[in-house]
Design a protein around this motif. Sequence first.
Motif, PDB file in Angstrom:
ATOM      1  N   ARG A 247     -45.812 -66.991  21.385  1.00  0.00           N
ATOM      2  CA  ARG A 247     -44.611 -67.125  21.131  1.00  0.00           C
ATOM      3  C   ARG A 247     -43.650 -66.419  19.329  1.00  0.00           C
ATOM      4  O   ARG A 247     -42.631 -66.285  18.725  1.00  0.00           O
ATOM      5  CB  ARG A 247     -43.285 -67.956  20.984  1.00  0.00           C
ATOM      6  CG  ARG A 247     -43.852 -68.728  23.134  1.00  0.00           C
ATOM      7  CD  ARG A 247     -43.424 -69.967  23.174  1.00  0.00           C
ATOM      8  NE  ARG A 247     -41.967 -69.531  22.653  1.00  0.00           N
ATOM      9  CZ  ARG A 247     -41.237 -69.938  23.687  1.00  0.00           C
ATOM     10  NH1 ARG A 247     -41.157 -69.665  24.228  1.00  0.00           N
ATOM     11  NH2 ARG A 247     -39.799 -70.180  22.656  1.00  0.00           N
ATOM     12  N   TYR A 248     -44.631 -66.493  18.366  1.00  0.00           N
ATOM     13  CA  TYR A 248     -44.361 -66.348  16.685  1.00  0.00           C
ATOM     14  C   TYR A 248     -44.924 -65.023  16.508  1.00  0.00           C
ATOM     15  O   TYR A 248     -44.345 -65.030  15.297  1.00  0.00           O
ATOM     16  CB  TYR A 248     -45.528 -66.708  16.219  1.00  0.00           C
ATOM     17  CG  TYR A 248     -47.339 -66.672  16.610  1.00  0.00           C
ATOM     18  CD1 TYR A 248     -47.289 -64.971  16.160  1.00  0.00           C
ATOM     19  CD2 TYR A 248     -47.972 -67.234  16.696  1.00  0.00           C
ATOM     20  CE1 TYR A 248     -48.919 -64.591  16.997  1.00  0.00           C
ATOM     21  CE2 TYR A 248     -49.573 -66.694  17.134  1.00  0.00           C
ATOM     22  CZ  TYR A 248     -49.717 -65.954  17.466  1.00  0.00           C
ATOM     23  OH  TYR A 248     -51.294 -65.341  17.736  1.00  0.00           O
TER      24      TYR A 248
ATOM     25  N   ARG B  36     -50.937 -70.487   7.537  1.00  0.00           N
ATOM     26  CA  ARG B  36     -49.822 -70.767   6.002  1.00  0.00           C
ATOM     27  C   ARG B  36     -48.707 -70.078   7.142  1.00  0.00           C
ATOM     28  O   ARG B  36     -48.324 -69.104   6.760  1.00  0.00           O
ATOM     29  CB  ARG B  36     -50.497 -69.183   5.317  1.00  0.00           C
ATOM     30  CG  ARG B  36     -51.680 -70.405   4.346  1.00  0.00           C
ATOM     31  CD  ARG B  36     -52.282 -68.991   3.477  1.00  0.00           C
ATOM     32  NE  ARG B  36     -51.541 -68.459   2.413  1.00  0.00           N
ATOM     33  CZ  ARG B  36     -51.636 -69.072   1.140  1.00  0.00           C
ATOM     34  NH1 ARG B  36     -52.584 -69.720   0.834  1.00  0.00           N
ATOM     35  NH2 ARG B  36     -50.756 -68.782  -0.068  1.00  0.00           N
ATOM     36  N   TRP B  37     -47.886 -70.915   8.029  1.00  0.00           N
ATOM     37  CA  TRP B  37     -46.934 -70.572   8.462  1.00  0.00           C
ATOM     38  C   TRP B  37     -45.627 -70.187   7.735  1.00  0.00           C
ATOM     39  O   TRP B  37     -45.313 -69.573   8.044  1.00  0.00           O
ATOM     40  CB  TRP B  37     -46.562 -71.227   9.229  1.00  0.00           C
ATOM     41  CG  TRP B  37     -47.585 -71.852  10.577  1.00  0.00           C
ATOM     42  CD1 TRP B  37     -49.223 -72.772  10.695  1.00  0.00           C
ATOM     43  CD2 TRP B  37     -47.978 -70.904  11.752  1.00  0.00           C
ATOM     44  NE1 TRP B  37     -49.417 -72.995  11.907  1.00  0.00           N
ATOM     45  CE2 TRP B  37     -48.888 -71.706  12.918  1.00  0.00           C
ATOM     46  CE3 TRP B  37     -47.291 -69.351  12.654  1.00  0.00           C
ATOM     47  CZ2 TRP B  37     -49.775 -70.865  13.831  1.00  0.00           C
ATOM     48  CZ3 TRP B  37     -48.259 -69.252  13.323  1.00  0.00           C
ATOM     49  CH2 TRP B  37     -48.969 -69.151  14.532  1.00  0.00           C
ATOM     50  N   ASP B  38     -45.472 -71.018   7.288  1.00  0.00           N
ATOM     51  CA  ASP B  38     -44.374 -70.915   6.518  1.00  0.00           C
ATOM     52  C   ASP B  38     -44.714 -70.253   5.395  1.00  0.00           C
ATOM     53  O   ASP B  38     -43.510 -68.635   4.975  1.00  0.00           O
ATOM     54  CB  ASP B  38     -43.957 -72.351   6.112  1.00  0.00           C
ATOM     55  CG  ASP B  38     -42.906 -73.113   6.541  1.00  0.00           C
ATOM     56  OD1 ASP B  38     -43.208 -72.696   8.353  1.00  0.00           O
ATOM     57  OD2 ASP B  38     -42.540 -74.447   6.434  1.00  0.00           O
ATOM     58  N   ASP B  39     -45.739 -69.866   4.214  1.00  0.00           N
ATOM     59  CA  ASP B  39     -45.477 -69.340   3.676  1.00  0.00           C
ATOM     60  C   ASP B  39     -46.031 -67.596   4.548  1.00  0.00           C
ATOM     61  O   ASP B  39     -45.134 -66.241   3.882  1.00  0.00           O
ATOM     62  CB  ASP B  39     -46.948 -69.065   2.914  1.00  0.00           C
ATOM     63  CG  ASP B  39     -47.062 -69.873   1.821  1.00  0.00           C
ATOM     64  OD1 ASP B  39     -46.449 -70.677   1.446  1.00  0.00           O
ATOM     65  OD2 ASP B  39     -48.876 -70.145   1.879  1.00  0.00           O
ATOM     66  N   ALA B  40     -46.247 -67.156   5.978  1.00  0.00           N
ATOM     67  CA  ALA B  40     -46.480 -66.271   6.109  1.00  0.00           C
ATOM     68  C   ALA B  40     -44.526 -65.774   6.622  1.00  0.00           C
ATOM     69  O   ALA B  40     -43.874 -64.334   6.611  1.00  0.00           O
ATOM     70  CB  ALA B  40     -46.568 -66.083   7.383  1.00  0.00           C
ATOM     71  N   ALA B  41     -43.381 -66.449   6.880  1.00  0.00           N
ATOM     72  CA  ALA B  41     -42.341 -66.345   7.551  1.00  0.00           C
ATOM     73  C   ALA B  41     -41.070 -66.188   5.856  1.00  0.00           C
ATOM     74  O   ALA B  41     -41.084 -65.256   6.622  1.00  0.00           O
ATOM     75  CB  ALA B  41     -41.907 -67.554   8.556  1.00  0.00           C
TER      76      ALA B  41
ATOM     77  N   TRP C  99     -37.973 -67.411  12.801  1.00  0.00           N
ATOM     78  CA  TRP C  99     -38.759 -68.158  12.298  1.00  0.00           C
ATOM     79  C   TRP C  99     -38.631 -69.572  11.712  1.00  0.00           C
ATOM     80  O   TRP C  99     -38.441 -70.314  12.652  1.00  0.00           O
ATOM     81  CB  TRP C  99     -39.744 -68.130  11.811  1.00  0.00           C
ATOM     82  CG  TRP C  99     -41.232 -68.998  11.439  1.00  0.00           C
ATOM     83  CD1 TRP C  99     -41.466 -70.142  10.189  1.00  0.00           C
ATOM     84  CD2 TRP C  99     -42.299 -69.390  12.783  1.00  0.00           C
ATOM     85  NE1 TRP C  99     -42.351 -70.571  10.478  1.00  0.00           N
ATOM     86  CE2 TRP C  99     -43.147 -70.514  11.988  1.00  0.00           C
ATOM     87  CE3 TRP C  99     -42.313 -69.052  14.029  1.00  0.00           C
ATOM     88  CZ2 TRP C  99     -44.045 -71.130  12.007  1.00  0.00           C
ATOM     89  CZ3 TRP C  99     -43.869 -69.643  13.865  1.00  0.00           C
ATOM     90  CH2 TRP C  99     -44.469 -71.302  13.946  1.00  0.00           C
ATOM     91  N   GLU C 100     -37.265 -69.076  10.369  1.00  0.00           N
ATOM     92  CA  GLU C 100     -37.207 -70.026  10.035  1.00  0.00           C
ATOM     93  C   GLU C 100     -35.990 -71.116  11.239  1.00  0.00           C
ATOM     94  O   GLU C 100     -36.346 -72.729  11.092  1.00  0.00           O
ATOM     95  CB  GLU C 100     -36.605 -69.654   9.154  1.00  0.00           C
ATOM     96  CG  GLU C 100     -35.777 -71.295   7.529  1.00  0.00           C
ATOM     97  CD  GLU C 100     -34.778 -70.627   7.153  1.00  0.00           C
ATOM     98  OE1 GLU C 100     -34.014 -72.096   6.609  1.00  0.00           O
ATOM     99  OE2 GLU C 100     -34.242 -70.321   8.637  1.00  0.00           O
TER     100      GLU C 100
END
Length: 448
Positions: A319-320, A359-364, A228-229
């Motif tokens: 796609r995540y 919270r996409w970045d927290d999740a990744a 993801w990153e």
Amino acid sequence: MVSAAGAPAPAPPDAGPSVLRDCADAEAYVASVCFKIGPPRLVGVELEWLLHRPSAPEVPPDAAALVTALGPHTPTTLDPSSSALPLPSGSDVTVEPGGQIELASPPLPDLGGLLQAVRADADTLHRLLATQGLRPHLRAADPLRPPVRMLDVPRYRAMEQAFDRLGPHGRSAMCSTAAVQVCIDSGGPDDVASRWAAVHAFGPTLLAAFANSPLMHGRRTGWKSSRWESWQRADPARTVPPPVSDVTGADPAGAWARRVLATPVLVVRRDDGWQVPHGITFADWIKGALPVPPTTADLDYHVSTLFPPVRPHGHLEVRYVDAQPGRRWALPVAVIAALLSDPAVIDQARAACEPAQDRWDDAARHGLADPVLARSAGVLFELADARLPALGAPPWVAHDLADMTERLVLRGLCPADHHARAALSDPAEDIRAPGFADHPEPPEGETS
């Protein structure tokens, strides 16, 4: 065809791309082709795997070995003379830029039939690869090798050139990552907005629960989903999630169309060569920023170069989710299909995800170590588990979902946490160690 006067009517013009000279027309076109309205009946999946040889995990796969292994199933990007036959249950085989192998299922009307067909095709595909000593990675990012593009085709050359302007992350995303992509119908006029909002609302929670790429290129990145990153940093204009307001509004097609036109053009395809413009949006192109005006075919191709967490493609392409170990690729497919299978379930799931929906970045970065995401994941997995019998999910899927829920989700863990300590000092250990679901115990009466 005969005209009203009885004389033969003139032949219709040849079908072909239409020149676009107005942004409003282009937005209307995008909205009409990206959101196909109809009953939500079908589900499909695209599975990607990074490949390695256990005896030499640092060596990338080579095209010749893939052609030999795949035989008549070889995609034409590797062998233009190949017949590119689908696998026995109907799945197509393709190859990604870095040599990742991809299986794309046909869309099917029932979840149980889809999972059984894809499992059979995946087993066939992996047996073919094994004849050349190739095995799928258990992770969604390459823990050892640098990103090296294997496919030398115009699309991937253009992507590499465009991404390189922004930094090194695009090459990693293209060549060193793998995902599970779940494909579902957009829905009818009364539920398309709800389904669009729902798959985005679930996104951070399911990204965290299925995060499975803590290492990349020989180092621990500090992210549970390095895949993801790398995609987020590759080209944010075409990869970042949309604002919550864009996915919860009444007109998702319009919001998506506006994003498409505001995104820079990655490549202009012309007979005399492919060009990679810099900083020109598709709206700019329509307004005359390039010598030749774009066509609807150019716009179709432009849409295919956007890689957000959910891409409307006639259907919705989710796609995540990171690639999963073993047969656990089936779990994100089953969870997403189950959560979307009933309006009441959609409402419950969206409510559970509301505190986590941005919270996409927290999740990744943190996976389910984030308590907000852990709470929403517990609810989503419980809801999905309750719906699986009604969807005809095979017993092995229900078994694996219950196992993952108990061993990981309810403990605030995700696949990235498995064998993490061993890989800290030696990333090669991440390849040699069995995945948490590499050989799960099957339920009674099922074979693994």
